[in-house]
Design an enzyme around this catalytic site. Structure first.
Site, PDB file in Angstrom:
ATOM      1  N   GLU A  81      11.515   2.647   2.260  1.00 40.90           N
ATOM      2  CA  GLU A  81      11.554   3.976   1.655  1.00 40.90           C
ATOM      3  C   GLU A  81      11.385   5.064   2.711  1.00 40.90           C
ATOM      4  O   GLU A  81      12.045   6.107   2.660  1.00 40.90           O
ATOM      5  CB  GLU A  81      10.456   4.116   0.586  1.00 40.90           C
ATOM      6  CG  GLU A  81      10.722   3.335  -0.679  1.00 40.90           C
ATOM      7  CD  GLU A  81      10.332   1.869  -0.590  1.00 40.90           C
ATOM      8  OE1 GLU A  81       9.811   1.449   0.471  1.00 40.90           O
ATOM      9  OE2 GLU A  81      10.559   1.139  -1.574  1.00 40.90           O
ATOM     10  N   HIS A 130       3.488  -0.166 -11.044  1.00 38.39           N
ATOM     11  CA  HIS A 130       4.843   0.215 -11.474  1.00 38.39           C
ATOM     12  C   HIS A 130       4.805   1.071 -12.741  1.00 38.39           C
ATOM     13  O   HIS A 130       5.769   1.104 -13.491  1.00 38.39           O
ATOM     14  CB  HIS A 130       5.689  -1.024 -11.765  1.00 38.39           C
ATOM     15  CG  HIS A 130       5.838  -1.961 -10.624  1.00 38.39           C
ATOM     16  ND1 HIS A 130       4.865  -2.834 -10.250  1.00 38.39           N
ATOM     17  CD2 HIS A 130       6.860  -2.140  -9.750  1.00 38.39           C
ATOM     18  CE1 HIS A 130       5.268  -3.539  -9.206  1.00 38.39           C
ATOM     19  NE2 HIS A 130       6.475  -3.134  -8.878  1.00 38.39           N
TER      20      HIS A 130
END
Lengths: 341, 366
Positions: free
Chosen positions: A70, A139
């Site tokens: 990322e 998540h």
């Protein structure tokens, strides 16, 4: 016009903007799927299929599968935006954003200000948020308050398929970095969505219900729950205004203040962890600027200050629901004085 | 039971599947004349009067105000004075037992986009294929849904085409030009694309001027509060419509259209806002306003065109029109039939749909 899911609405927005403007590109992990490996192309279309179909339509040049880094691809997207492209980077789960905070907080958010207003950073970072998906604590977070905190970023939280398409097109056409929050539990929700491109303005709240007794502010997925609560309260003689701010940065605090002044009571529903979230921010601004209009203490409906539980039973208890909103509304109605005539 | 007449939830507009009685205008036992409003019917879009189909007395209010019911549901009973209570009870029981709500959306005609030389034009077609064609042309900022009450009434006798002008509804947002003549060319392009010859034309406001510009290709003209017959136009409406972004602003602007602004429903306001957000709409509306209403006045007079027309022509105006004054219906050629509706605003096709339909059938020789 046809009924489309939230997933289709986001896909259509990106597809139409890619067709309109060759500078728009898409990048992220498994955004198409299968790059560099034998087998099926466009196998994934992103973790939940939102970008499926874009790679066959626009090609590998404009739909880029990235490595699982990322910090690398968000930095690359920020640089691409600075040098003339209009990238849409998919960061999958907002929970992973921590590894690229420097690229977002210190670079993308600051370019315009540190280069004397001459630099433009037309970057969209799409990301999934929210609980209810049985995906556990890494998540399931709602980290939009973190991004709202940083000047230079715009933060968009669509509440329905119609809103998602118009806000995504506005995000792509915006010259500042935009963090675009998609709730996982909304992807299969359907709504009437125009086939043609359209935009919804940032910083302009939407009143989804108009009432006289109580104002409810809700964000993202919580808007649907607030609407349902307002409809049920309406049947019990409590008429509610529901405000969907659409964007938390910029935030349309003026509309919220106006409605609080009209109703005298406020409930803020926020799925984010309760400390330093949007509910506390909105409540503080209302307390500072419209205290005299309040007939009762502001009520905040947020989850407890704990990681999102993995146990389904506990997760269901954790997330704000219609009952909790109704309870908060009743508490607000029971407290304090009557509205001044 | 010969004297008993059922009042059923009317289908006001092609897409309506349910509605509610907003208020009863007549009490049980009160006399009512055919054509007189017996109730107000509310849908999510608009509230409208429900005309009694017969003369007699309202014997029963079967449905209470505020209850949403499917189209076709028995809502009341009218009687010519010969039935007793037992007969009415039996009538209600029989109607309710036999009632089957229409399958949702099963028979709702949907608008389609037709490719034309000026781009796609959206049209909603209704009525028998073999009937004479009739084209409905909306006004500034409007769309084919402006005809939702009138079109079903006309579709009983005509093959009706409600179109979206360029820059509007689901049609191309690229204008072939903003003045009456350019918009008329767009309508002509649509007629060619669909192979429609001379047609009865019904135009509202800006669409009235467009219909007037198409007079040579028409069988009859029905013009509702048309533009082009005088200089005055309410620029607070035109500018306000272009500028309004939020529901309350738009509600205040749309309120100018109706004699009774309470008719406007939330869905109508939201629908207009959604239209205005489409790419290209803002520029199209500004171009049309600039081409026709620069300096706050209508700059094209079609009075000479009107005087030269050979086809039957009807001009209809609401006396409470706040957009284009009803005085524009004064001193028209003697060949033009002028009808003025009292207590009616700029939207006679919504405010007086049933009366208007009768006048249009008459002028069209049907």
């Amino acid at each position: 016009m046809a009924r489309k899911s939230f997933r289709q609405a986001v896909n259509e927005a990106i597809s139409q903007e890619m067709a309109r403007d060759p500078r728009v590109i898409v990048m992220g992990e498994d955004i198409a799927g299968g790059m560099g490996a034998p087998g099926e192309d466009d196998a994934w279309g992103g973790p939940l299929g939102v970008t499926k179909g874009l790679m066959p339509q626009f090609g590998r040049e404009r739909v880029l599968d990235t490595p699982i880094t990322e910090s690398g691809f968000i930095g690359a997207a920020a640089g691409a935006a600075l040098t003339g492209l209009r990238p849409i980077a998919d960061l999958m789960f907002v929970d992973f954003m921590g590894v690229c905070f420097d690229q977002i907080f210190n670079q993308a958010a600051k370019f315009k200000y540190m280069f004397g207003g001459k630099a433009r950073t037309p970057l969209v970072i799409r990301t999934m948020y929210g609980a209810g998906f049985r995906a556990a604590s890494q998540h399931s977070q709602c980290l939009y308050p973190l991004f709202t905190h940083v000047p230079g970023l715009k933060v968009v939280i669509p509440s329905s398929p119609y809103e998602a398409k118009g806000l995504m097109i506005a995000a792509i056409r915006d010259d500042d970095p935009v963090i675009f929050f998609e709730h996982k539990m909304l992807y299969d929700v359907e709504d009437e969505v125009p086939d043609e491109p359209y935009t919804l303005p940032f910083g302009e709240a939407n009143l989804t219900r108009e009432g006289e007794d109580l104002t409810i502010v809700a964000l993202g997925r919580m808007v649907t729950l607030a609407n349902e609560a307002a409809d049920r309260l309406g049947g019990q003689g409590i008429s509610c205004t529901v405000i969907d701010p659409r964007t938390t940065s910029p935030l349309d605090i003026e509309t919220i203040l106006e409605e609080v002044r009209a109703t005298g009571r406020l409930v803020v529903v926020d799925e984010a962890s309760p400390r330093c979230n949007m509910a506390t921010d909105i409540s503080a601004q209302v307390a500072e600027r419209a205290f005299e209009a309040l007939r009762a203490p502001i009520r905040m409906v947020s989850p407890p200050h704990t990681p999102v539980p993995f146990s389904p039973a506990l997760e269901d208890l954790y997330v704000p629901d219609v009952e909790k909103i109704i309870q908060a509304a009743r508490t607000a109605m029971a407290a304090g004085g009557r509205k001044a005539a | 039971m010969a004297g008993l007449r059922a009042l059923v939830m009317p289908k006001m507009g092609l897409a309506m599947t349910e509605g509610m009685v907003a208020a009863w205008r007549k009490a049980p036992g009160e006399p009512v004349a055919a054509g007189e409003d017996v109730a107000d019917i509310e849908t999510s879009k608009i509230t409208a009067g429900y005309e009694s189909p017969a003369t007699g007395s309202l014997r029963r209010q079967v449905v209470k105000p505020g209850v949403m019911v499917p189209v076709g549901t028995l809502i009341g009973v009218i009687d010519d004075g010969t039935a007793d209570d037992a007969e009415i009870d039996a009538f209600i029981a029989a109607r309710q037992a036999a009632f089957v709500p229409a399958a949702e959306a099963a028979s709702v005609p949907a608008p389609v986009r037709v490719a034309t030389e000026i781009g796609p034009v959206q049209v909603l077609e209704a009525g028998p294929q073999e009937a004479a064609p009739l084209v409905l042309i909306h006004g500034f900022g409007g769309d084919l849904n402006n005809w939702l009450f009138l079109q079903p009434l006309l579709a009983a006798r005509f093959r009706t085409f409600a179109i979206d002008l360029p820059g509007h509804g689901g049609s191309t947002k690229t204008l072939p030009g903003g003045n009456f003549a350019a918009l008329a060319r767009a309508v002509a392009a649509f007629l060619r694309a669909r192979g429609i010859g001379p047609a009865h034309l019904v135009g509202h406001s800006l669409g009235g001027a467009v219909a007037l510009a198409l007079a040579p290709q028409s069988l009859s003209l029905s013009l509702i509060s048309p533009a082009g017959l005088g200089a005055e136009i309410n620029m607070d409406y035109i500018s306000g419509f272009i500028a309004a972004r939020r529901a309350r602003e738009m509600q205040a602007v749309l309120a100018m259209l109706f004699a009774d602004p309470a008719l406007i429903g939330r869905d109508m306001v939201e629908g207009v806002l959604r239209y205005k957000r489409l790419d290209g709409v803002a520029a199209a509306l500004q171009a049309i306003a600039a081409a026709n209403f620069a300096n706050g006045r209508q700059n094209t007079s079609l009075r000479a065109t009107l005087a030269a027309i050979r086809v039957p022509t009807l001009v209809v105006w609401g006396e409470a029109d706040r957009i284009i004054p009803a005085a524009h219906a004064d001193a028209l050629p003697a060949s033009v039939r002028v009808v003025r509706f009292p207590e009616t605003g700029h939207m006679a096709q919504m405010e007086r749909a049933a009366d208007l339909a009768r006048h249009i059938l008459d002028i069209a020789g049907m």
